[in-house]
Design an enzyme around this catalytic site. Sequence first.
Site, PDB file in Angstrom:
ATOM      1  N   THR A  97       0.742  -1.321   0.007  1.00 26.72           N
ATOM      2  CA  THR A  97      -0.116   0.225  -0.074  1.00 26.72           C
ATOM      3  C   THR A  97       0.806   1.432   0.033  1.00 26.72           C
ATOM      4  OG1 THR A  97      -1.899  -1.028   1.110  1.00 26.72           O
ATOM      5  CG2 THR A  97      -1.546   1.537   1.393  1.00 26.72           C
ATOM      6  N   THR A 121       4.418  11.791   7.379  1.00 22.71           N
ATOM      7  CA  THR A 121       4.659  11.464   8.951  1.00 22.71           C
ATOM      8  C   THR A 121       5.839  11.947   9.456  1.00 22.71           C
ATOM      9  OG1 THR A 121       4.926   9.911  10.900  1.00 22.71           O
ATOM     10  CG2 THR A 121       5.438   8.973   8.728  1.00 22.71           C
ATOM     11  N   ASP A 122       6.081  12.500  10.710  1.00 25.34           N
ATOM     12  CA  ASP A 122       7.407  12.810  11.271  1.00 25.34           C
ATOM     13  C   ASP A 122       8.249  11.904  11.320  1.00 25.34           C
ATOM     14  OD1 ASP A 122       5.936  11.853  13.416  1.00 25.34           O
ATOM     15  OD2 ASP A 122       6.100  13.681  14.647  1.00 25.34           O
ATOM     16  N   GLU A 123       7.793  10.587  11.562  1.00 26.03           N
ATOM     17  CA  GLU A 123       8.573   9.338  11.624  1.00 26.03           C
ATOM     18  C   GLU A 123       9.613   8.885  10.788  1.00 26.03           C
ATOM     19  OE1 GLU A 123       6.568   5.891  13.196  1.00 26.03           O
ATOM     20  OE2 GLU A 123       4.875   6.989  13.873  1.00 26.03           O
ATOM     21  N   TYR A 148       6.967   0.303   9.055  1.00 28.17           N
ATOM     22  CA  TYR A 148       6.022   1.663   8.537  1.00 28.17           C
ATOM     23  C   TYR A 148       6.683   2.788   8.035  1.00 28.17           C
ATOM     24  CZ  TYR A 148       3.085   5.659   9.569  1.00 28.17           C
ATOM     25  OH  TYR A 148       2.401   6.854   9.320  1.00 28.17           O
ATOM     26  N   LYS A 152       6.678   4.613   4.459  1.00 28.20           N
ATOM     27  CA  LYS A 152       6.360   6.064   4.505  1.00 28.20           C
ATOM     28  C   LYS A 152       7.660   7.108   3.786  1.00 28.20           C
ATOM     29  CE  LYS A 152       2.852   7.740   5.239  1.00 28.20           C
ATOM     30  NZ  LYS A 152       1.810   7.843   4.247  1.00 28.20           N
ATOM     31  N   ASN A 178      -1.391  12.529  15.571  1.00 26.39           N
ATOM     32  CA  ASN A 178      -2.749  13.172  15.613  1.00 26.39           C
ATOM     33  C   ASN A 178      -3.667  12.326  16.496  1.00 26.39           C
ATOM     34  OD1 ASN A 178      -3.874  14.393  12.495  1.00 26.39           O
ATOM     35  ND2 ASN A 178      -1.795  13.932  12.979  1.00 26.39           N
ATOM     36  N   HIS A 274      11.481   0.802  19.460  1.00 29.43           N
ATOM     37  CA  HIS A 274      10.515   2.075  20.156  1.00 29.43           C
ATOM     38  C   HIS A 274      11.161   3.523  19.929  1.00 29.43           C
ATOM     39  CE1 HIS A 274       7.322   3.346  23.064  1.00 29.43           C
ATOM     40  NE2 HIS A 274       7.274   4.196  22.028  1.00 29.43           N
TER      41      HIS A 274
HETATM   42  P1  NAD Z   1      -5.807   4.843   9.254  1.00 29.70           P
HETATM   43  O1  NAD Z   1      -5.075   3.491   9.433  1.00 29.70           O
HETATM   44  O2  NAD Z   1      -6.552   5.214  10.372  1.00 29.70           O
HETATM   45  O3  NAD Z   1      -6.713   4.764   7.933  1.00 29.70           O
HETATM   46  C1  NAD Z   1      -6.025   4.339   6.781  1.00 29.70           C
HETATM   47  C2  NAD Z   1      -6.988   4.324   5.540  1.00 29.70           C
HETATM   48  O4  NAD Z   1      -6.649   4.123   4.224  1.00 29.70           O
HETATM   49  C3  NAD Z   1      -8.203   3.404   6.015  1.00 29.70           C
HETATM   50  O5  NAD Z   1      -9.472   3.791   5.818  1.00 29.70           O
HETATM   51  C4  NAD Z   1      -7.771   2.014   5.135  1.00 29.70           C
HETATM   52  O6  NAD Z   1      -8.905   1.329   4.760  1.00 29.70           O
HETATM   53  C5  NAD Z   1      -7.420   2.968   3.847  1.00 29.70           C
HETATM   54  N1  NAD Z   1      -6.370   1.972   3.000  1.00 29.70           N
HETATM   55  C6  NAD Z   1      -5.428   1.065   3.547  1.00 29.70           C
HETATM   56  N2  NAD Z   1      -4.901   0.559   2.480  1.00 29.70           N
HETATM   57  C7  NAD Z   1      -5.501   0.963   1.429  1.00 29.70           C
HETATM   58  C8  NAD Z   1      -5.431   0.482  -0.019  1.00 29.70           C
HETATM   59  N3  NAD Z   1      -4.592  -0.416  -0.504  1.00 29.70           N
HETATM   60  N4  NAD Z   1      -6.278   1.140  -0.786  1.00 29.70           N
HETATM   61  C9  NAD Z   1      -7.159   2.180  -0.623  1.00 29.70           C
HETATM   62  N5  NAD Z   1      -7.372   2.308   0.960  1.00 29.70           N
HETATM   63  C10 NAD Z   1      -6.487   1.794   1.680  1.00 29.70           C
HETATM   64  O7  NAD Z   1      -4.489   5.865   9.186  1.00 29.70           O
HETATM   65  P2  NAD Z   1      -4.459   7.428   9.518  1.00 29.70           P
HETATM   66  O8  NAD Z   1      -3.928   7.173  11.146  1.00 29.70           O
HETATM   67  O9  NAD Z   1      -5.641   8.279   9.323  1.00 29.70           O
HETATM   68  O10 NAD Z   1      -3.274   7.928   8.801  1.00 29.70           O
HETATM   69  C11 NAD Z   1      -3.504   8.330   7.627  1.00 29.70           C
HETATM   70  C12 NAD Z   1      -2.474   8.916   6.728  1.00 29.70           C
HETATM   71  O11 NAD Z   1      -1.836  10.033   7.687  1.00 29.70           O
HETATM   72  C13 NAD Z   1      -1.359   7.773   6.601  1.00 29.70           C
HETATM   73  O12 NAD Z   1      -0.629   8.002   5.337  1.00 29.70           O
HETATM   74  C14 NAD Z   1      -0.471   8.117   7.782  1.00 29.70           C
HETATM   75  O13 NAD Z   1       0.989   7.595   7.288  1.00 29.70           O
HETATM   76  C15 NAD Z   1      -0.372   9.605   7.779  1.00 29.70           C
HETATM   77  N6  NAD Z   1      -0.008  10.132   9.208  1.00 29.70           N
HETATM   78  C16 NAD Z   1      -0.740   9.610  10.471  1.00 29.70           C
HETATM   79  C17 NAD Z   1      -0.651  10.036  11.485  1.00 29.70           C
HETATM   80  C18 NAD Z   1      -1.106   9.810  12.907  1.00 29.70           C
HETATM   81  O14 NAD Z   1      -1.018   9.979  13.944  1.00 29.70           O
HETATM   82  N7  NAD Z   1      -2.158   8.660  12.704  1.00 29.70           N
HETATM   83  C19 NAD Z   1       0.429  11.050  11.697  1.00 29.70           C
HETATM   84  C20 NAD Z   1       1.255  11.591  10.522  1.00 29.70           C
HETATM   85  C21 NAD Z   1       0.812  11.141   9.309  1.00 29.70           C
HETATM   86  O1  TDX Z   2      -1.079   0.437  24.108  1.00 25.74           O
HETATM   87  C1  TDX Z   2      -0.041   1.300  23.877  1.00 25.74           C
HETATM   88  N1  TDX Z   2       0.782   1.713  24.759  1.00 25.74           N
HETATM   89  C2  TDX Z   2       1.777   2.829  24.537  1.00 25.74           C
HETATM   90  O2  TDX Z   2       2.540   3.075  25.392  1.00 25.74           O
HETATM   91  C3  TDX Z   2       0.075   1.833  22.269  1.00 25.74           C
HETATM   92  C4  TDX Z   2      -0.912   1.359  21.499  1.00 25.74           C
HETATM   93  C5  TDX Z   2       1.274   2.728  22.124  1.00 25.74           C
HETATM   94  N2  TDX Z   2       1.933   3.193  23.030  1.00 25.74           N
HETATM   95  C6  TDX Z   2       3.090   4.158  22.769  1.00 25.74           C
HETATM   96  C7  TDX Z   2       4.001   3.997  21.693  1.00 25.74           C
HETATM   97  C8  TDX Z   2       4.335   5.531  21.274  1.00 25.74           C
HETATM   98  O3  TDX Z   2       5.280   6.040  21.947  1.00 25.74           O
HETATM   99  O4  TDX Z   2       2.289   5.314  22.686  1.00 25.74           O
HETATM  100  C9  TDX Z   2       2.914   6.173  21.766  1.00 25.74           C
HETATM  101  C10 TDX Z   2       1.815   6.038  20.534  1.00 25.74           C
HETATM  102  O5  TDX Z   2       1.609   5.088  19.748  1.00 25.74           O
HETATM  103  P1  TDX Z   2       0.675   4.864  18.433  1.00 25.74           P
HETATM  104  O6  TDX Z   2      -0.628   5.620  18.752  1.00 25.74           O
HETATM  105  O7  TDX Z   2       1.006   3.557  18.015  1.00 25.74           O
HETATM  106  O8  TDX Z   2       1.547   6.090  17.675  1.00 25.74           O
HETATM  107  P2  TDX Z   2       3.078   5.936  16.885  1.00 25.74           P
HETATM  108  O9  TDX Z   2       3.681   4.966  16.903  1.00 25.74           O
HETATM  109  O10 TDX Z   2       3.646   7.269  17.512  1.00 25.74           O
HETATM  110  O11 TDX Z   2       2.581   6.580  15.294  1.00 25.74           O
HETATM  111  C11 TDX Z   2       1.453   7.410  15.229  1.00 25.74           C
HETATM  112  O12 TDX Z   2       2.158   8.749  14.935  1.00 25.74           O
HETATM  113  C12 TDX Z   2       2.729   8.606  13.595  1.00 25.74           C
HETATM  114  C13 TDX Z   2       0.677   6.934  14.107  1.00 25.74           C
HETATM  115  O13 TDX Z   2      -0.007   5.616  14.303  1.00 25.74           O
HETATM  116  C14 TDX Z   2       1.624   6.926  12.797  1.00 25.74           C
HETATM  117  O14 TDX Z   2       0.527   6.672  11.577  1.00 25.74           O
HETATM  118  C15 TDX Z   2       2.018   8.120  12.447  1.00 25.74           C
HETATM  119  O15 TDX Z   2       2.911   8.123  11.393  1.00 25.74           O
END
Ligand code: NAD
Ligand code: TDX
Length: 332
Positions: A97, A121-123, A148, A152, A178, A274
């Site tokens: 994906t 992402t900042d990661e 992951y 990205k 977020n 981590h």
């Molecule tokens: P999420 O996992 O909640 O949502 C991902 C969505 O993409 C889902 O609806 C899933 O069905 C869809 N998807 C996955 N594979 C697919 C495919 N092959 N074709 C079509 N759809 C597909 O993710 P999120 O947390 O909303 O993250 C969204 C974007 O933001 C990602 O690109 C992630 O890297 C980026 N991002 C997330 C965070 C965070 O804190 N969650 C922070 C920075 C950047």
């Molecule tokens: O149960 C938990 N306990 C815990 O301590 C889980 C699920 C996570 N953690 C820690 C791991 C991280 O230090 O919390 C922090 C946040 O974890 P996640 O929610 O898994 O996020 P992270 O790994 O930081 O990544 C998120 O931010 C950047 C998003 O999932 C990514 O998609 C984005 O790119």
Amino acid sequence: MAKLLVTGGAGFIGSNFVHYVTSHTDHHVTVLDSLTYAGNRASLEGIPESRLRFVQGDITDATLVDELTADADAVVHYAAESHNDNSLHDPRPFLDTNIIGTYTLLEAARRHETRFHHISTDEVYGDLELDDPERFTESTPYNPSSPYSSTKAGSDLLVRAWVRSFGVQATISNCSNNYGPHQHVEKFIPRQITNVIRGVRPKLYGTGENVRDWIHADDHSSAVLTILDRGVIGETYLIGADGEKNNREVVELILELMGQDAGAYDLVTDRPGHDLRYAIDSTKLRTELGWAPSYGRFEDGLAATIEWYRAHEDWWAPSKDGVEAFYASKGQ
Ligand code: NAD
Ligand code: TDX
């Protein structure tokens, strides 16, 4: 009015963006989402049919992607496999994906000369020491830690190459962690909130000292709209709202806001590799494009998020037991 193709629009941040766009602009949105375990059609409820078309399909399906891109003024690319812990268990879907999917979209944007915005992402920058005075900027070298974040990072580099080699009209944003409504219960904040609702103690990885830089999903959306409107083609913008907190502080706050003893959590097995700390310097976005976050105190946004999960158990309950069984199998 513009026609936006939003990939991953049934996921956490994508669905928040679609709600934000349809209430703050007159743009029409087509969502392309394959509805993996992380996608939920219900996250788009309430958006008028006249403003939204939903297409269930995969971003690696070149024919479908081509057809939808041909009809769009801009592609906003959120779709991804997004969870670090899953990528440590089974990396393959992340490559399909995040890498092949992004490649497929870029090729369509190239053919149709469509404006493209890539959500990242900042990661991709790796992590910082707890006492490092520096934060990530657009010139920090890439140094991803997990399957992951490496996929990205790879997708970001594809976008840069398609801009330079093929003239694709693309921008990139790298955002920090977020929070907000509609986030899957596998992620940190929703997992702990829904644990407390179920009478289960929150689970902190390792010592809980890891720092994340929290931003509300609506502030991420306003930043993306700003970049779509005024961003310079080929540029990268970091998105962050000065929200650094360690995981222990966040769990204690959740417990306090939910009327529990702030110490009522468990320390569990740490995540392999981590990342210690993420921190964003968003000066470029603020000074060059005039963006600023709207959410004030993290405590207030978190309290509203807790209320959302209390009111929407029907949305998250079907995923909860499976997620907890997965974590339990790893001692987390
Ligand atoms: P999420 O996992 O909640 O949502 C991902 C969505 O993409 C889902 O609806 C899933 O069905 C869809 N998807 C996955 N594979 C697919 C495919 N092959 N074709 C079509 N759809 C597909 O993710 P999120 O947390 O909303 O993250 C969204 C974007 O933001 C990602 O690109 C992630 O890297 C980026 N991002 C997330 C965070 C965070 O804190 N969650 C922070 C920075 C950047
Ligand atoms: O149960 C938990 N306990 C815990 O301590 C889980 C699920 C996570 N953690 C820690 C791991 C991280 O230090 O919390 C922090 C946040 O974890 P996640 O929610 O898994 O996020 P992270 O790994 O930081 O990544 C998120 O931010 C950047 C998003 O999932 C990514 O998609 C984005 O790119």
